[in-house]
Design an enzyme around this catalytic site. Structure first.
Site, PDB file in Angstrom:
ATOM      1  CG  HIS A   1      -5.012  -3.358   0.361  1.00  0.00           C
ATOM      2  ND1 HIS A   1      -4.595  -2.743  -0.795  1.00  0.00           N
ATOM      3  CD2 HIS A   1      -4.623  -2.546   1.368  1.00  0.00           C
ATOM      4  CE1 HIS A   1      -3.994  -1.598  -0.493  1.00  0.00           C
ATOM      5  NE2 HIS A   1      -3.991  -1.453   0.810  1.00  0.00           N
TER       6      HIS A   1
ATOM      7  CG  ASP B   1      -6.468  -3.804  -3.287  1.00  0.00           C
ATOM      8  OD1 ASP B   1      -7.244  -3.208  -2.517  1.00  0.00           O
ATOM      9  OD2 ASP B   1      -5.242  -3.555  -3.361  1.00  0.00           O
TER      10      ASP B   1
ATOM     11  CB  SER C   1      -0.910  -0.081   1.231  1.00  0.00           C
ATOM     12  OG  SER C   1      -2.028   0.695   1.085  1.00  0.00           O
TER      13      SER C   1
END
Ligand SMILES: *[C@@H]1O[C@H](CO)[C@@H](O)[C@H](O)[C@H]1NC(C)=O
Ligand SMILES: *[C@@H]1O[C@H](CO)[C@@H](O)[C@H](O)[C@H]1NC(C)=O
Ligand SMILES: *[C@@H]1O[C@H](CO)[C@@H](O)[C@H](O)[C@H]1NC(C)=O
Ligand SMILES: *[C@@H]1O[C@H](CO)[C@@H](O)[C@H](O)[C@H]1NC(C)=O
Ligand SMILES: *[C@@H]1O[C@H](CO)[C@@H](O)[C@H](O)[C@H]1NC(C)=O
Ligand SMILES: *[C@@H]1O[C@H](CO)[C@@H](O)[C@H](O)[C@H]1NC(C)=O
Ligand SMILES: *[C@@H]1O[C@H](CO)[C@@H](O)[C@H](O)[C@H]1NC(C)=O
Length: 519
Positions: A454, A422, A155
């Site tokens: 994710h 995601d 991320s």
């Protein structure tokens, strides 16, 4: 935005579900400047890091996790693959905390209360911290100066890893950037509605043939929210915490955001096995949500629709009472901390996204073009930061483009991974991103993982991982080997297997079992 802040305007990038706790030592760095780039202040502070040298052998690499927006424990506990692979690679492990998070506060509790202090909360200052700490780390722990540093992040942590490779090419040898939306900025080519459409895609992919009912559900909440009688019904259906009552249509907007957040988070954390840490989720939570949808009556009443939305929200927010503002009814660990990612959203990290409504997604429309997005964002920032001196001018719409950009033609050794369901996957690099299409000759890889949520690839391997997840981890191990040992020939990636549900139901984490029983 964070696990202690139940309700937010827009979902943040981190995920909070852990496997077995890893074991590590905690340390604090040498003093680093609060401002690396100018000479108007001389303040310094120390940054927290976690490390484990148990598996390190001379010539082994360093697996480095660049901390993202949260206390460092969250990342150490949710990046099982680093701990799993460290023994295989004789690697030293270090996780370094992001400034202004956890125990890495330049001005302790006062870090957030004035622009002159919080203003040093930027990604470029952060990677400058990391760039000073890494060579120091090698030195004080007698790790060879030649030891190759592999940055592994998920991320925003994946974005930091990729940005470090661009800015510090001689320090960072290779990068594994998982679910890192590095092109989700003005000019990067990601559609404004990309987030919402991915959430909708996740619901379709995992069993809701027709998710229109969710849009109807949001409308039902809005409609009930128009008068006192309806708000009382909503209060009963959602068991609203008396500390955050539904007294007005504005309060009902918070409820809509609450439901939206729950639905988005279900898609983001739609993992193949039950996860339980700070919030307890069943395996494939989106499938569970869809089972409620499939069971709902043919022509649901307004109240039935609201009940459906409640049922779905409670999969994610499993508390009995529905709190619409955790700052009011929660026990936030440190309420001030919860604002720092928002501060980045109001200065440099201008990820352009908006729920747009059908057919793009099933959320109430918040904005429909760039201009209305910026207007909404500026309003949010003004509400939150005007009191410390934020003005429109501090929102630098092109800061990321100008500081790092996304041209990967002059760099090498980067693995990007993104999951098709995601929501953040919409902002990952594509073949149109400079340097990606022909990237393999520079050992730049772009893996798209069907059905993956994710940064699932970074988690502790599980007996319930689909074959494509096992395979991508396997291929990444081969790539890392060639980066670390230059005598090996460069790696050529192969197509991942298609997504398939694992036929195992009794899920367990697999520790040190590379290559994880691949077919
Ligand atoms: C490093 O990790 C291994 C495996 O979890 C553990 O046995 C060891 O005690 C850890 N070392 C430290 C210093 O925590
Ligand atoms: C590093 O090496 C020096 C010199 O050999 C030694 O004095 C020191 O204790 C070592 N430090 C660590 C952390 O092992
Ligand atoms: C979903 O749609 C597919 C194809 O349109 C259909 O075959 C299937 O029966 C539908 N499933 C449900 C539960 O409605
Ligand atoms: C989907 O469900 C909605 C009601 O929620 C209905 O109006 C619509 O006709 C359905 N669409 C399809 C293709 O079945
Ligand atoms: C909501 O959940 C309750 C309890 O699980 C169930 O009885 C009810 O049928 C559900 N209603 C809807 C509309 O999903
Ligand atoms: C949840 O709240 C309801 C209504 O206040 C109460 O009756 C019920 O006992 C609570 N359940 C739990 C598990 O606390
Ligand atoms: C899972 O699939 C394999 C073959 O692909 C089969 O041998 C095994 O019996 C299946 N297990 C279950 C629990 O269905």
């Amino acid at each position: 935005m964070f696990w202690w802040k139940q309700i937010l305007i827009e979902i943040n990038l981190i995920v909070l579900i852990a496997a077995k706790y890893p074991e590590y030592n905690e340390g604090y760095s040498l003093s680093v400047p609060v401002d690396h780039f100018a000479y108007t202040i001389s303040d310094t502070f120390k940054i927290r890091y976690f490390y484990n040298l148990t598996f390190y052998k001379p010539n082994g690499p360093i697996f480095f996790y660049p901390g993202n927006e949260g206390s460092l424990e969250v990342f150490a506990e949710n990046t099982g693959i680093i701990w799993d692979l460290a023994p295989k690679f004789n690697a030293a492990v270090i996780f370094i905390e992001h400034r202004y998070w956890g125990k890495s506060l330049p001005y302790s509790d006062e870090s957030f209360t004035a622009l002159s202090r919080i203003g040093h909360m930027t990604s470029i200052q952060t990677i400058a911290d990391f760039a000073i700490i890494l060579p120091w780390f090698k030195q004080i722990y007698n790790i060879s100066q030649d030891s190759k540093i592999i940055a592994i992040g998920g991320s925003y942590g994946g974005m930091l890893a990729a940005w470090m490779k661009l800015k510090y090419p001689t320090l960072i040898h290779g990068v594994w950037a998982s679910s890192a939306p590095v092109v989700w900025f003005n000019g990067g080519g990601t559609p404004l509605g990309g987030y919402g459409s991915r959430v909708q895609k996740a619901f379709k992919f995992f069993g809701c043939n027709n998710s229109t009912i969710l849009f109807d559900g949001f409308n039902a909440i809005s409609n009930l929210g128009k008068d006192d009688q309806g708000r009382q019904k909503l209060t009963n259906i959602f068991n609203i915490n008396p500390k955050t009552p539904l007294n007005s249509e504005n309060d009902v907007k918070k409820l809509l955001t609450f439901v939206q957040t729950a639905i988005e988070n279900l898609a983001m954390t739609n993992y193949p096995y039950p996860t339980s840490f700070l919030t307890s989720l069943p395996a494939w939570p989106v499938k569970v949500a869809c089972s409620f949808i499939l069971q709902s009556p043919a022509n649901p009443s307004t109240e039935e629709l609201a009940t459906l939305m409640k049922n779905i929200s409670k999969i994610y927010f499993a508390t009995n009472l529905t709190c619409l503002d955790a700052m009011i009814c929660g026990n936030p660990e440190n309420p001030k901390l919860a604002d720092v990612w928002d501060f980045q959203k109001c200065t440099e990290i201008i990820i352009e996204l908006c729920p747009m409504g059908p057919p793009n997604d099933f959320f109430p429309m918040l904005c429909n073009d760039r201009e209305s997005f910026l207007k909404t964002r500026k309003q949010f920032c003004s509400n939150n930061y005007k009191h410390i001196g934020w003005t429109d001018n501090l929102m630098r719409e092109n800061a990321i483009q100008e500081t790092y950009g996304w041209d990967f033609t002059q760099t090498s050794n980067i693995i990007f991974t993104d999951g098709t369901i995601d929501p953040w996957g919409a902002g990952g690099v594509t073949n149109n991103t400079p340097g990606i299409m022909d990237g393999q000759k520079r050992q730049i890889f772009n893996f798209i993982i069907e059905g993956s949520a994710h940064h699932l690839d970074l988690r502790q391997p599980s007996s319930c991982d689909p074959e494509n997840i096992k395979n991508i981890r396997y291929q990444i191990v081969q790539i890392l080997k060639t980066w670390i040992d230059p005598s090996l020939p460069p790696y050529s990636s192969t197509a991942l297997p298609p997504f398939a549900f694992p036929n195992v139901t009794d899920c367990e984490y697999l520790y040190n079992q590379y290559p994880w029983n691949q077919k």
